[in-house]
Design a protein around this motif. Sequence first.
Motif, mmCIF file in Angstrom:
data_model
loop_
_atom_site.group_PDB
_atom_site.id
_atom_site.type_symbol
_atom_site.label_atom_id
_atom_site.label_comp_id
_atom_site.label_asym_id
_atom_site.label_seq_id
_atom_site.Cartn_x
_atom_site.Cartn_y
_atom_site.Cartn_z
ATOM 1 N N LYS A 1 1.233 -0.866 -0.033
ATOM 2 C CA LYS A 1 -0.352 -0.137 0.054
ATOM 3 C C LYS A 1 0.455 1.357 0.128
ATOM 4 C CE LYS A 1 -3.997 0.279 0.709
ATOM 5 N NZ LYS A 1 -5.642 0.828 0.189
ATOM 6 N N GLU A 2 2.312 1.164 0.689
ATOM 7 C CA GLU A 2 2.589 2.698 0.887
ATOM 8 C C GLU A 2 3.765 2.391 0.131
ATOM 9 O OE1 GLU A 2 3.625 2.110 4.667
ATOM 10 O OE2 GLU A 2 1.940 2.555 6.080
ATOM 11 N N VAL A 3 4.091 3.626 -1.133
ATOM 12 C CA VAL A 3 5.238 3.571 -1.635
ATOM 13 C C VAL A 3 6.803 3.670 -0.622
ATOM 14 C CG1 VAL A 3 4.517 4.011 -3.497
ATOM 15 C CG2 VAL A 3 5.624 5.914 -1.910
ATOM 16 N N LEU A 4 8.148 2.803 -1.261
ATOM 17 C CA LEU A 4 9.244 1.989 -0.369
ATOM 18 C C LEU A 4 9.277 4.421 -0.147
ATOM 19 C CD1 LEU A 4 10.587 -0.113 -1.652
ATOM 20 C CD2 LEU A 4 9.811 -0.211 0.175
ATOM 21 N N PRO A 5 10.239 4.528 0.510
ATOM 22 C CA PRO A 5 11.495 5.803 0.940
ATOM 23 C C PRO A 5 11.926 6.291 -0.434
ATOM 24 C CG PRO A 5 10.857 4.904 2.877
ATOM 25 C CD PRO A 5 10.669 3.550 1.878
ATOM 26 N N GLY A 6 11.595 7.705 -0.671
ATOM 27 C CA GLY A 6 12.093 7.909 -1.626
ATOM 28 C C GLY A 6 12.054 6.955 -3.040
ATOM 29 N N ARG A 7 11.192 6.215 -3.378
ATOM 30 C CA ARG A 7 10.970 5.257 -4.306
ATOM 31 C C ARG A 7 9.106 5.596 -4.677
ATOM 32 N NH1 ARG A 7 15.841 4.995 -4.734
ATOM 33 N NH2 ARG A 7 17.207 3.375 -3.532
ATOM 34 N N PRO A 8 8.450 5.481 -5.618
ATOM 35 C CA PRO A 8 7.993 5.697 -6.637
ATOM 36 C C PRO A 8 6.865 5.115 -6.970
ATOM 37 C CG PRO A 8 9.678 5.342 -8.694
ATOM 38 C CD PRO A 8 9.798 5.446 -7.127
ATOM 39 N N PHE A 9 7.344 3.095 -5.666
ATOM 40 C CA PHE A 9 6.345 2.146 -5.972
ATOM 41 C C PHE A 9 6.452 1.430 -4.376
ATOM 42 C CE2 PHE A 9 11.182 1.774 -7.711
ATOM 43 C CZ PHE A 9 12.047 0.880 -6.440
ATOM 44 N N THR A 10 5.641 0.219 -4.241
ATOM 45 C CA THR A 10 5.727 -0.480 -3.127
ATOM 46 C C THR A 10 7.019 -1.158 -2.977
ATOM 47 O OG1 THR A 10 4.163 -2.091 -4.171
ATOM 48 C CG2 THR A 10 2.879 -0.230 -3.121
ATOM 49 N N PHE A 11 6.796 -2.659 -1.385
ATOM 50 C CA PHE A 11 7.607 -3.640 -1.620
ATOM 51 C C PHE A 11 7.506 -4.384 -2.575
ATOM 52 C CE2 PHE A 11 8.226 -7.722 0.479
ATOM 53 C CZ PHE A 11 10.539 -7.373 0.380
ATOM 54 N N TRP A 12 6.019 -4.869 -2.699
ATOM 55 C CA TRP A 12 5.492 -6.324 -3.564
ATOM 56 C C TRP A 12 6.120 -5.991 -5.146
ATOM 57 C CZ3 TRP A 12 4.932 -10.706 -4.279
ATOM 58 C CH2 TRP A 12 4.499 -11.507 -5.310
ATOM 59 N N GLN A 13 5.850 -4.291 -5.388
ATOM 60 C CA GLN A 13 6.218 -3.937 -6.686
ATOM 61 C C GLN A 13 7.741 -4.327 -7.478
ATOM 62 O OE1 GLN A 13 4.061 -0.010 -6.790
ATOM 63 N NE2 GLN A 13 2.470 -0.852 -7.678
ATOM 64 N N TRP A 14 8.031 -4.172 -6.257
ATOM 65 C CA TRP A 14 10.027 -3.768 -6.401
ATOM 66 C C TRP A 14 10.072 -5.449 -6.491
ATOM 67 C CZ3 TRP A 14 13.158 -5.585 -2.563
ATOM 68 C CH2 TRP A 14 14.210 -5.574 -2.928
ATOM 69 N N PHE A 15 9.419 -6.151 -5.160
ATOM 70 C CA PHE A 15 10.048 -8.024 -5.609
ATOM 71 C C PHE A 15 9.726 -8.805 -6.657
ATOM 72 C CE2 PHE A 15 9.080 -11.992 -4.243
ATOM 73 C CZ PHE A 15 10.998 -12.061 -3.091
ATOM 74 N N GLU A 16 8.350 -8.492 -7.306
ATOM 75 C CA GLU A 16 8.033 -9.636 -8.072
ATOM 76 C C GLU A 16 8.508 -8.642 -9.151
ATOM 77 O OE1 GLU A 16 5.215 -9.741 -11.441
ATOM 78 O OE2 GLU A 16 5.696 -7.958 -10.687
ATOM 79 N N GLY A 17 9.611 -7.520 -9.312
ATOM 80 C CA GLY A 17 10.221 -7.218 -10.808
ATOM 81 C C GLY A 17 10.730 -7.905 -10.718
ATOM 82 N N VAL A 18 12.248 -7.788 -9.792
ATOM 83 C CA VAL A 18 12.776 -8.355 -9.582
ATOM 84 C C VAL A 18 13.158 -10.360 -9.801
ATOM 85 C CG1 VAL A 18 15.153 -9.771 -8.112
ATOM 86 C CG2 VAL A 18 14.572 -7.001 -7.914
ATOM 87 N N MET A 19 11.906 -10.197 -9.109
ATOM 88 C CA MET A 19 11.714 -11.549 -9.581
ATOM 89 C C MET A 19 10.916 -12.986 -11.035
ATOM 90 S SD MET A 19 8.293 -14.165 -7.396
ATOM 91 C CE MET A 19 7.276 -12.561 -8.124
ATOM 92 N N GLU A 20 10.855 -11.030 -11.864
ATOM 93 C CA GLU A 20 9.584 -11.692 -12.775
ATOM 94 C C GLU A 20 11.483 -11.512 -14.355
ATOM 95 O OE1 GLU A 20 6.982 -11.848 -16.094
ATOM 96 O OE2 GLU A 20 7.602 -12.039 -13.879
#
Length: 754
Positions: A530-549
């Motif tokens: 729900k909350e974006v990571l500090p200093g980033r425009p994306f959430t934790f899951w969005q970032w982790f899922e991108g790495v996984m993909e």
Amino acid sequence: MAQWLHMSQLIPCLPDDTVNNLYPPPAFPIEVRHFLADWIESQRWDDFVLEKVEMESQARALLEQTISMLQTMAQQNSNVVDRMKLMAISRNMTRFQQQPLQFGVMVRDILRKERVLLSTPPPPMSNPQQYQQYPNRESSFLNLQDVDHLVLKVLQLQEVRKQKHQLQEDLNWERQNFEGLRCPTQPNGLDPSSSEIQKRKNQIQDMEFNVKVLFTKSFELLKECVDCLDQCQTRLISRLKTWRWEQHKATIGHPFDDNLNPLQTWCEQLVGVNGKLRQELMLIGEPVPELQERLGKLLQVLIQSSLVVEKQPPQVIKTQSKFSTTVRYLLGEKVAPGKPVMLKAQIINEIQARNLAVVPADNVGELINNSAILEHNTATKSTCATFRNMSIKKIKRADRKGSESVTEEKFALLFSAEITITGCDTPYRIQMISLPVVVIVHGSQDNNALATIIWDCAFSEPDRMPFVVPERVPWRMMYSTLNSKFTSEVQTQHGLDHYNQHFLAQKIFDKPDFAEDYSNMMVSWAQFNKEVLPGRPFTFWQWFEGVMELTKKHLKTYWSEGLIFGFIGKQHLHLILKDRPNGTFLLRFSDSEIGGITIAYVSASENGGQKIQNIQPFSKRDLEIRSLGDRIRDISHITHLYPEFPKDEVFKKFYSEPQAPSIGGYIPVSLRTRVGMEAGSATSSPPPIADSPQSFSAHHFPQPFSPQESITPDNPCPTDMDFNPTTPVVYSEHISPGNNIDMELESILQTLEP
């Protein structure tokens, strides 16, 4: 052959009569069970019933295979005695050729009796050492043992009923004869006071007493059978729920055996037993309303519980898109012939899912192609309804609360039908809901919708109220979910290590300086997606899922072989690279971009010291243009993969073969990565590839860093730090304006992409 291994240990402890009854010579001597153990246990003998004449051809095929294998073994056996015995056994078995179903039923009963014996306590033994040979019980037999106990108990009940019936007929005959003997007016009539009359009278009284005894025993056995059926069915329903729960957990990578055949056999056996007990209840001679009601309720529950969503629909469904799902009915062979069974699907919301006792009247969505016929497949013996081209045309959403988004709203598909089982006059309504689904209208919502599904599959409780999930979970549960999802999605055995875990915790909790154990810290849904990571425009899951993909599509082999360090923070990076020679590098996932991998390496600083450089991350698009292996070969600044493996020995197999000269006379063009100062040098070339690579196991990198020891007041790790007084280090986040390619071909190719 596991069952026979246990039986072979148990047989020496059994009386000879028991063994002979179990393996009756000459019909099925113990030698057959021994020599064909593996093959016998791999066949489906439980399907054979004398009344199923349609299975006669299958039984005959198994009989012929048995005879053929015995003859083959006899011919190959060097022992004359064994050879002659096997040939004799094969000849004796030809007696079943006229009645092959009897052969199938006989083997079925032998296997059932074995399982019953394996489940009972060991018999008393005079020699205590014999107990050491008694086999350990395996839980894999438990379900079959339950059914076998029940079947044998029903057979006992039928035998008692037959004895009672026979005795009742004998009693009726004796009474008729007695009436004629004691009548003085009849030609053969005897004096009522004669001894013969008294003897006959006593005999009749004994028979009447025995009939009552058998009636009482029959009634008690019937009640025991119903109790046993109830217990066995309760375990079946529990196992069906476990199967659905394991199917639910498979979404996040948990192991799942989707084979429904054992559960189908269990269901079919129980419905068959229920029918036999209802027949026995009618034949007992007196109405027993209590048992009749219990059997009726048990049958209803079993019929309604046998509908299973074998292949779940996608848990993220986009409107106007086709999808498929398969629903299986485990009692398909028991469905009354005639009118086809039509299964219908409708989409329901969370409130409707909590009240399935009432047929949902309000349609919250419009489904296309939402009906399918239950069809029986004789080859697989399964009865399924397959919805091949279903689609959600439109969806009606509930009022959202607070900051809740549309990708957090969960629905489900409800499958229902009216069905009639052979032997039952009353039709039954059966229904089952799918796993939760999130409905989206645009592909941009896919990632957030998947986060909702991951949270639901990972942290919901069994038998929860649909679709309740906790708001917070301990980090250890979150990490276990991330690791399981990552390894299953990438399809690798190489999971996240504790260094990766520590960095992921630092990132989700925004505590880069925290060095303690995160295990029991609570992670909220908001922190997850729900909350974006500090200093980033994306959430934790969005970032982790991108790495996984990215890893799944382009880095699977690199990751599986341990060539990618993975998730690592900048402070940890300084600690492990500070004493390494120039050119030492490692591969890490970018923490500033979604779906990027970067190369961090040690290089010389302007003042003669050392500094750590981070090359601009390579994205999915970059790696589609030029592979990671070729990019590593191109960059001459990096020479050794951390801690000290020559890069050309490690990555040689990932390098592309040199491009062959063009046949048409054109000069071949190649892409090459340039970094920093290399970009201005058109003559630099990649280092040569080693001819004789040494053995390499990157999974065993030495790891000098411990998360609990790295970042403490006594061991600070600032962004700029000195390795020693003479080697200052300057950290550079991105030293390159881009990955410059000869003749700017990369930018040209990107513009040409569709």
